[in-house]
Write an enzyme that holds these catalytic residues in place. Structure first.
Site, short mmCIF file in Angstrom:
data_model
loop_
_atom_site.label_atom_id
_atom_site.label_comp_id
_atom_site.label_asym_id
_atom_site.label_seq_id
_atom_site.Cartn_x
_atom_site.Cartn_y
_atom_site.Cartn_z
CG ASP A 157 -39.67 -47.19 -3.23
OD1 ASP A 157 -41.01 -47.01 -2.66
OD2 ASP A 157 -39.16 -48.17 -1.86
CG HIS A 195 -42.28 -48.92 0.27
ND1 HIS A 195 -41.22 -48.58 -0.44
CD2 HIS A 195 -42.15 -50.07 1.53
CE1 HIS A 195 -41.10 -49.94 0.16
NE2 HIS A 195 -41.07 -50.62 0.92
CB SER A 393 -39.09 -52.41 2.93
OG SER A 393 -39.55 -52.78 2.07
#
Length: 612
Positions: A157, A195, A393
């Site tokens: 990520d 994120h 996600s």
């Protein structure tokens, strides 16, 4: 970035490129609907009126959405121009029809807004970690003493920062930083985008003060609170990365899954590309399959493009061996009876999602001053510690935590058995197509006592990985100074042979020390909780080309950003696990306007890409 990395909307989703033109067309066609069309549509809906927010992908489509509301027999209450939406009163049975209209991004129930200020009450928020772990059945595992202990989850990520919930020593282990920020020491491993930290919290978060788990609404507790995160950073402050970086990261996980006392059993990929290349050929799908065959449960996002023109899931979710996860909309209640598949959740009649999990208004850990935090704080900030986001996600992270719980309960499970347990115990949602929900919504209570499936062996045709890197990228590419990274080249411009790489990956030899695809990408050993020091050591961009264009002779080895200190601004004096943000700062909002030795990023920072 390459369109890898697209599983999220942060309560302010980017407009769907696919629908933008359709939305404008709808505005022209539906602006003055014929009377008989309105009457015909209105006659179909007889449910009691409910208040909703109808969100469109552009101002033009918002006008069309307003006309669609009228066509249901409903009425527009007010325009919400700041988000291209309207508040409306419509028949309850018209919601699904409205959700499918061209240009409509979402139709959500209008609910009261509670001003939390500096406090937050998770028991009243359906999207809180407290309620997510209750609804999915994770707390049933905790009550049985199963908390994910002994299982490591690899998270490819944008990095992770050690905020409370991820700050316990040993909670986060840093694999190599393969991102474009890796040569700036003060940014290495850290999540400048926001994120990765959000995903890590959902999967394995546990506040330092959390002495109890089940029933604890005071502390933040993720799905598998005693599992660990192995963070492999591939994306920068805007979510930019290339498929070559992601494949290198997956290969590293496979070859180093038991390094340094680790036990990587789950791999979370909360992203995807819009590649139309078959999984049978795709290099990204092949790398993911290699991980699966090496005993790692690979959990991937189905994608956020709803009913796509291509009619398929994101890549590598197209690979049937992996666990493809769609997003469920809990519709603001704690019961599954009224749950549906989120309108943005990608679907397919061929390779369906395996299951869905909560993915709308999910609350997890905030990464202060990251790009997402700065850009969406007005809509996503919850209290002072948390952030709310929607997307496949989040749903993927929920299922990765669920897989960690199953493997903590039964360490000998194969990836195929984990997938069978999750699919077989899922709760089928009423009136939702299999193409969107797969086997149904995650139900860990059903999985807790289910017998281990002894004959769970998948027999799909395996990927060969002999396709092209370019096709795997799909439609979006990294761009530097107007030059796109395309063709069979990695981020160094080095030739990429999918056949040669597939052979090395199958043999577990694609990484040799810190070298991948013939270039030095990382160090060769562990130093504490991180894979050693600077990456790309000694490598320069001079002589490396993208389509014949050079990187202006700049070197990454030991270099900072042109000697700049980013306008002298700091990250509010925050420190993360001993790493200070004060020596690596932004211009207050983004990386726009900054330069690498006089070369401008055109205010876009790898333009044309995002995590959607």
């Amino acid at each position: 970035m390459n369109s890898v990395l697209y599983g999220m909307t942060w309560e302010d989703p980017k407009p769907k490129r696919r629908l933008r033109a359709l939305g404008l067309m709808a505005a022209l066609v539906v602006a003055l609907p014929a009377l008989e069309t309105v009457v015909h549509a209105a006659a179909r809906f007889t449910g009691s009126a409910i208040s909703v927010i109808v969100r469109a992908d552009s101002p033009g489509a918002a006008h069309a959405a307003a006309n669609d509301v009228v066509a249901t027999g409903g009425k527009v209450v007010r325009q919400l121009g700041i988000i291209d939406a309207v508040q409306a009163s419509v028949p309850a049975d018209a919601v699904d029809w409205l959700s499918t209209r061209a240009g409509v991004v979402s139709v959500t129930r209008n609910a009261p807004l509670h001003m939390y200020g500096t406090t937050y009450e998770p028991t009243t928020d359906v999207g809180s970690a407290y309620n997510t772990t209750r609804m999915t059945g994770a707390q049933a595992f905790w009550n049985a003493g199963i908390t994910g202990r002994g299982v490591d989850v690899a998270l490819i990520d944008s990095g992770v920062v050690g905020v409370n919930g991820l700050s316990t020593p040993g909670k986060v282990i840093n694999g190599p930083d393969l991102s474009l920020e890796s040569q700036v020491p003060a940014l290495q491993y850290l999540d400048t985008f926001g994120h990765g930290t959000h995903m890590a919290g959902i999967i394995a978060g546990r506040d330092d003060a959390a002495t109890t788990l089940a029933g604890n609404s005071t502390d933040f507790v993720g799905m598998a609170p005693d599992s660990r995160i192995v963070s492999i950073k591939v994306a920068d402050s805007r979510g930019n990365t290339d498929v070559s970086q992601v494949i290198a990261a997956i290969d590293w996980v496979v070859q180093h899954k038991n390094d340094n006392g680790m036990n990587i059993r789950v791999l979370n990929l909360s992203f995807g590309t819009d590649s139309a290349q078959s999984y049978l050929l795709d290099p990204l799908a092949f790398a993911s399959e290699v991980a699966w065959r090496n005993g790692i449960v690979v959990v991937v996002a189905a994608g956020n493009q709803g009913a796509t023109a291509s009619g398929q899931l994101a890549n590598p979710a197209t690979d049937p061996y992996l666990i493809a996860v769609g997003a469920a909309d809990t519709r603001g209640t704690l019961t599954k009876e009224d749950d549906s598949v989120a309108t943005f959740s990608q679907r397919s009649r061929a390779r369906k999602p395996d299951l869905v999990a909560p993915g709308v208004h999910v609350v997890s850990l905030r990464d202060p001053n990251s790009f997402i935090d700065q850009t969406y704080s007005s809509t996503g900030l919850v209290g002072t510690r948390f952030f709310r986001g929607s997307g496949t996600s989040q749903a993927t992270a929920v299922v990765s935590g669920a897989a960690a719980l199953l493997l903590s309960q039964r360490p000998s499970l194969t990836p195929d058995q984990v997938k069978a347990l999750l699919n077989n115990s899922a709760t089928e949602l009423d009136d939702q197509p299999a193409s969107a929900q797969g086997h149904g919504e995650l139900n860990l209570r059903g999985a807790l006592g289910a017998p281990t499936p002894l004959l769970a062996v998948q027999l799909y045709a395996p990927s060969t990985g002999l396709g092209t890197l370019e096709a795997s990228r799909g439609s979006i590419h990294l761009v530097m100074n107007g030059v796109a990274l395309s063709g069979e080249r990695d981020i160094f411009g080095s030739p990429f042979s999918s056949a040669a790489m597939a052979t090395l990956e199958a043999a577990g030899q694609s990484w040799s020390g810190g070298t991948w695809n013939g270039q030095s990408w990382s160090g060769q050993s562990w130093s504490g909780q991180s894979w050693s020091g600077q990456t790309w050591s000694g490598q320069t961009w001079s002589g490396q080309t993208w389509s014949g264009q050079t990187w202006s002779g700049q070197t990454w080895s030991g270099q900072s950003w042109s000697g700049q200190t980013w306008s002298g601004q700091s990250w509010s004096g925050q420190t993360w696990s001993g790493q200070s943000w004060s020596s690596a700062v932004w211009d207050g909002q983004s990386w726009s306007g900054q330069s690498w030795s006089g070369q401008s990023w055109s205010g876009q920072s790898w333009s044309g890409s995002d995590w959607a």
